[in-house]
Structure formats: C-alpha cells, structure tokens
Design an enzyme around this catalytic site. Sequence first.
Site, PDB file in Angstrom:
ATOM      1  N   GLU A  24      -5.389  -7.023  18.047  1.00  0.00           N
ATOM      2  CA  GLU A  24      -6.300  -6.466  16.787  1.00  0.00           C
ATOM      3  C   GLU A  24      -7.251  -5.336  17.152  1.00  0.00           C
ATOM      4  OE1 GLU A  24      -5.653  -9.539  18.396  1.00  0.00           O
ATOM      5  OE2 GLU A  24      -6.135 -10.950  17.360  1.00  0.00           O
ATOM      6  N   CYS A  27      -9.853 -13.390  18.837  1.00  0.00           N
ATOM      7  CA  CYS A  27     -10.839 -13.732  19.834  1.00  0.00           C
ATOM      8  C   CYS A  27     -12.231 -13.222  19.120  1.00  0.00           C
ATOM      9  CB  CYS A  27     -10.800 -13.304  21.055  1.00  0.00           C
ATOM     10  SG  CYS A  27     -11.105 -11.508  21.411  1.00  0.00           S
TER      11      CYS A  27
END
Length: 164
Positions: free
Chosen positions: A75, A112
């Site tokens: 990401e 996360c």
Amino acid sequence: MRSVKKEIEFTEYDTLQDLINSDQLLLNAAIEIAHTAYAPYSNFKVGAAILLANGEVVIGNNQENIAYPSGLCAERVAIFHAGATHPNESISTIAIYAESDVMPVDTAISPCGACRQAIMEYRQKQTTPIRVILKPQQGKIWVFECISDLLPYAFDLKGLKKPN
Ligand code: THU
C-alpha cells in the site's frame, strides 16, 4: 458523561464479477502486481492498485528486506509511487489483494496501521474520499467508501500544515 458509539459500514461481495467494472479492472491490476511482489521472507504477496481521478492506475507491491523493518508494504509502495509521480492528482480508489502459497489467505487482509496513516495523509490533502477495496486470495471482497472508515479519529492537526 455519555457513551459515544461509532459504526463502520462496508459492502461485502462474493465474487469479483459482482463489482462494478472499474473496480474489477483495478482489482485485477492489484492481483497482477501481487504476483511480482518481493516477499522471500514471508511468502505473503500483496498488490495494490490506485485509481487516480484522471483515470490512470498506479501500482505497487510489498518489497521485503533481509533487515526486516527496511521492507515496505504494498500500500505504501503504491501510494508513495502515486504521490511521487502524480503529486497534483486526486486518488479515487485503492484496491488491495493478498496471496500466499504457504498459508491460506481467506479473509480480506486490511492495511496495517502505518499504511492507513499514509493513505489518510493523501485523503487529507484532497477534498474527496479515497475508497478502499480489499480482496483475499479466496473469500469475500470488502469495499469501504473511505479510508477514514479504517482509520476513524485520525490525527489531523491543521495547525501543523503551512498555509499554501
Ligand atoms: N504487507 C503488505 O504489503 N500489506 C499489508 O497490508 C500487510 C502486510 C506485507 C508486509 C510484509 O512484506 C508481508 O506482507 C508480511 O507481513
């Protein structure tokens, strides 16, 4: 004194074909780039594909390192790639896909905390929401209408930003 409750809503889809066409295309880009992730230590490959407001797609995958903390999640590779190459373009959607050949990936892996924070920075930089699509190797697909659903009460101290 009162108790405050915040509810989070997202949409669950059974198959990729149930998504709207543009989401299917974006997810397919995330799936494709997951295959070339550099994940020799975890064998957990993640791909991220970002749709920009101008229709362009920017991709990233996880890049690991023998000194573990030096690696980076898919990401953040993707969002920093977008920030570096399209600094003035809004981000519409990020699609994230994970797979492994050593463990089952049957529930959507969600970004996360550090990645949520990094994506949120770009949300705060623009006026429009950033949608998040999560797909595991096998299992249901989740669609969140904004990254803020995954990072409620995000840190946003306006005074820290210099006026333009
Ligand atoms: N990872 C990602 O790329 N994205 C996530 O959302 C979670 C974890 C990567 C980091 C590391 O390379 C591997 O997956 C195992 O944690």
